[in-house]
Design a protein around this motif. Structure first.
Motif, PDB file in Angstrom:
ATOM      1  N   THR A   1     118.041   1.076  31.035  1.00  0.00           N
ATOM      2  CA  THR A   1     116.691   0.565  30.777  1.00  0.00           C
ATOM      3  C   THR A   1     115.718   1.055  31.846  1.00  0.00           C
ATOM      4  N   LEU A   2     116.111   0.926  33.119  1.00  0.00           N
ATOM      5  CA  LEU A   2     115.205   1.307  34.207  1.00  0.00           C
ATOM      6  C   LEU A   2     115.014   2.819  34.277  1.00  0.00           C
ATOM      7  N   VAL A   3     116.103   3.576  34.161  1.00  0.00           N
ATOM      8  CA  VAL A   3     115.981   5.045  34.210  1.00  0.00           C
ATOM      9  C   VAL A   3     115.159   5.548  33.025  1.00  0.00           C
ATOM     10  N   GLY A   4     115.399   4.973  31.847  1.00  0.00           N
ATOM     11  CA  GLY A   4     114.599   5.372  30.685  1.00  0.00           C
ATOM     12  C   GLY A   4     113.124   5.126  30.910  1.00  0.00           C
ATOM     13  N   GLY A   5     112.797   3.958  31.532  1.00  0.00           N
ATOM     14  CA  GLY A   5     111.393   3.670  31.812  1.00  0.00           C
ATOM     15  C   GLY A   5     110.783   4.680  32.760  1.00  0.00           C
ATOM     16  N   LEU A   6     111.520   5.051  33.808  1.00  0.00           N
ATOM     17  CA  LEU A   6     111.000   6.030  34.758  1.00  0.00           C
ATOM     18  C   LEU A   6     110.786   7.390  34.104  1.00  0.00           C
ATOM     19  N   VAL A   7     111.738   7.782  33.239  1.00  0.00           N
ATOM     20  CA  VAL A   7     111.570   9.048  32.523  1.00  0.00           C
ATOM     21  C   VAL A   7     110.328   8.983  31.623  1.00  0.00           C
ATOM     22  N   GLY A   8     110.128   7.810  30.972  1.00  0.00           N
ATOM     23  CA  GLY A   8     108.930   7.666  30.132  1.00  0.00           C
ATOM     24  C   GLY A   8     107.645   7.807  30.930  1.00  0.00           C
ATOM     25  N   VAL A   9     107.603   7.222  32.140  1.00  0.00           N
ATOM     26  CA  VAL A   9     106.414   7.354  32.985  1.00  0.00           C
ATOM     27  C   VAL A   9     106.201   8.819  33.391  1.00  0.00           C
ATOM     28  N   ALA A  10     107.330   9.510  33.744  1.00  0.00           N
ATOM     29  CA  ALA A  10     107.203  10.928  34.118  1.00  0.00           C
ATOM     30  C   ALA A  10     106.630  11.748  32.959  1.00  0.00           C
ATOM     31  N   ILE A  11     107.108  11.509  31.755  1.00  0.00           N
ATOM     32  CA  ILE A  11     106.609  12.244  30.582  1.00  0.00           C
ATOM     33  C   ILE A  11     105.135  11.919  30.343  1.00  0.00           C
ATOM     34  N   HIS A  12     104.757  10.638  30.542  1.00  0.00           N
ATOM     35  CA  HIS A  12     103.367  10.241  30.335  1.00  0.00           C
ATOM     36  C   HIS A  12     102.448  10.901  31.374  1.00  0.00           C
ATOM     37  N   ILE A  13     102.943  11.022  32.610  1.00  0.00           N
ATOM     38  CA  ILE A  13     102.154  11.693  33.644  1.00  0.00           C
ATOM     39  C   ILE A  13     101.918  13.146  33.264  1.00  0.00           C
ATOM     40  N   VAL A  14     102.974  13.830  32.835  1.00  0.00           N
ATOM     41  CA  VAL A  14     102.844  15.233  32.415  1.00  0.00           C
ATOM     42  C   VAL A  14     101.839  15.340  31.262  1.00  0.00           C
ATOM     43  N   ASP A  15     101.926  14.390  30.307  1.00  0.00           N
ATOM     44  CA  ASP A  15     101.025  14.412  29.165  1.00  0.00           C
ATOM     45  C   ASP A  15      99.570  14.212  29.605  1.00  0.00           C
TER      46      ASP A  15
END
Length: 402
Positions: free
Chosen positions: A385-399
């Motif tokens: 759950t936590l790692v998935g959230g961090l990956v989602g934030v990283a993808i959102h930053i790139v976007d």
């Protein structure tokens, strides 16, 4: 831990819906939404993976789920093979046993059973021993013990053993106190039964002897002579009669060892005793007494360690710690016993493990394995759950940056 992991997933879902509603008000909620959305995906994916190990997710028969129940027989076989290939090889057992100081550990515990966790160990061993003794089928176990004892005695020729024991006692002069006691008994028996001797002489004497009173004189002479003989035997260990008795004992010890006729008679007497009902009752009583004593000792080990046996065990513990040579002998014996057990019974242990797992039903296998590793598996869900959230934030930053 399951509740924590599930609660975190629910929290991410709530954060997702809340941030989605609030996103138009401020860009930061976009990062919250991205984190919560990816965290839900990661948590749900790991929930599915963890659940699929033990059961069908949501009860749906999805392929490649309920992996452990479906493969329990193969798991049992693989576990048994693992034990055989990596633990029950005699060379491996010997190498590992070289590192273990069994004598030292036993010595430290015997010398101070209450120290260094020894009291807890004592209570645990006591509880385990009591439960084992009470759980066993006493009638069946008693029958096995009695049968083993009787079989052992039947197979052992006792005559040569008795002969060697008697010969060793004579060589070390341990028979002389027995002869002394026998002589003292003879003296007391003669003194207590003078009236029998007098009655025997009186009955067998002729009418003339009785009329003249010579039968009483003869009885006195016989009693005095016997009393003098016994007194001389008691005072003089080199008395001819005692020497004859010792020679007779030496002869008996040799005959017990080498006289085939006497050995056969002793064996026949042994079998007759074993088959006697009174002897069977005595053997049964021995087992019951031994079982009761073991239960008393198991229930109250502190009382056992406080008695004379406890003192002896304390001394043994001190000796084990202070005598390196004795420690090496004991460790070598334990090592050889362990290696021998691995060589002789390794395959049987492997079969026992495999057959035991095969005998479990799917629910039992699932429950035991899940209780053993379930806590760590729930950490996998939390981390997902936590790692998935961090990956989602990283993808959102790139976007956002692009």
């Amino acid at each position: 831990m399951r509740r924590v992991a599930t609660g975190l997933l629910v929290l991410m879902a709530a954060a997702f819906f809340a941030s989605r509603t609030l996103e138009p008000r401020h860009p930061v909620f976009g990062f919250v939404r991205a984190f919560a959305e990816a965290a839900m995906v990661g948590g749900l994916a790991d929930w599915f993976a963890v659940t699929a190990l033990f059961r069908h997710p949501l009860g749906l028969p999805i392929p490649h789920t309920a992996i452990i129940p479906r493969n329990k027989n193969r798991i049992g076989d693989q576990l048994a093979s693992f034990l055989r290939d990596y633990f029950l090889i005699p060379a491996v057992v010997a190498r590992r046993m070289h590192r273990i100081d069994v004598a030292g550990a036993a010595g430290r515990w015997l010398a101070n059973p209450r120290g260094a966790g020894g009291s807890r160990l004592t209570r645990g061993v006591s509880r385990l021993a009591t439960e084992v003794l009470q759980a066993l089928d006493q009638e069946r176990l008693g029958g096995m013990v009695r049968a083993m004892m009787v079989t052992r005695v039947r197979e052992t020729e006792v005559s040569p053993m008795l002969g060697r024991a008697l010969a060793a006692a004579i060589a070390e002069e341990r028979h002389r106190p027995v002869i002394d006691a026998l002589v003292r008994w003879m003296r007391g028996a003669l003194s207590a039964n003078e009236h029998l001797v007098r009655a025997m002489v009186h009955d067998r004497a002729g009418a003339v002897l009785r009329w003249t009173g010579l039968d009483e004189t003869l009885a006195n002479k016989i009693i005095d002579g016997l009393d003098k003989l016994v007194a001389e035997m008691a005072e003089n260990r080199e008395h001819p009669v005692r020497i004859k008795v010792e020679e007779a004992l030496v002869s008996v010890s040799e005959r017990l060892q080498y006289d085939h006729d006497l050995r056969a008679r002793v064996e026949a007497l042994k079998i007759e005793l074993l088959e006697n009902a009174a002897m069977q009752d005595w053997i049964n009583g021995l087992w019951e007494q031994a079982r009761s004593a073991m239960l008393r000792a198991a229930r109250d080990p502190d009382a056992l360690m406080a008695g004379r046996l406890g003192e002896a065990l304390h001394q043994l513990g001190a000796t084990l710690q202070n005598d390196p040579r004795l420690g090496r002998i004991i460790n070598r014996f334990v090592r050889r016993a362990a290696v021998g057990a691995a060589a002789d019974y390794g395959d049987a242990i492997v079969r026992l493990v495999s057959e035991t797992v095969r005998g479990w039903d799917e629910q039992t296998v699932t429950m035991r394995l899940e209780h053993a590793v379930g806590r760590d598996l729930q950490f996998i869900r939390i981390n997902g759950t936590l790692v998935g959230g961090l990956v989602g934030v990283a993808i959102h930053i790139v976007d956002v940056l692009l």
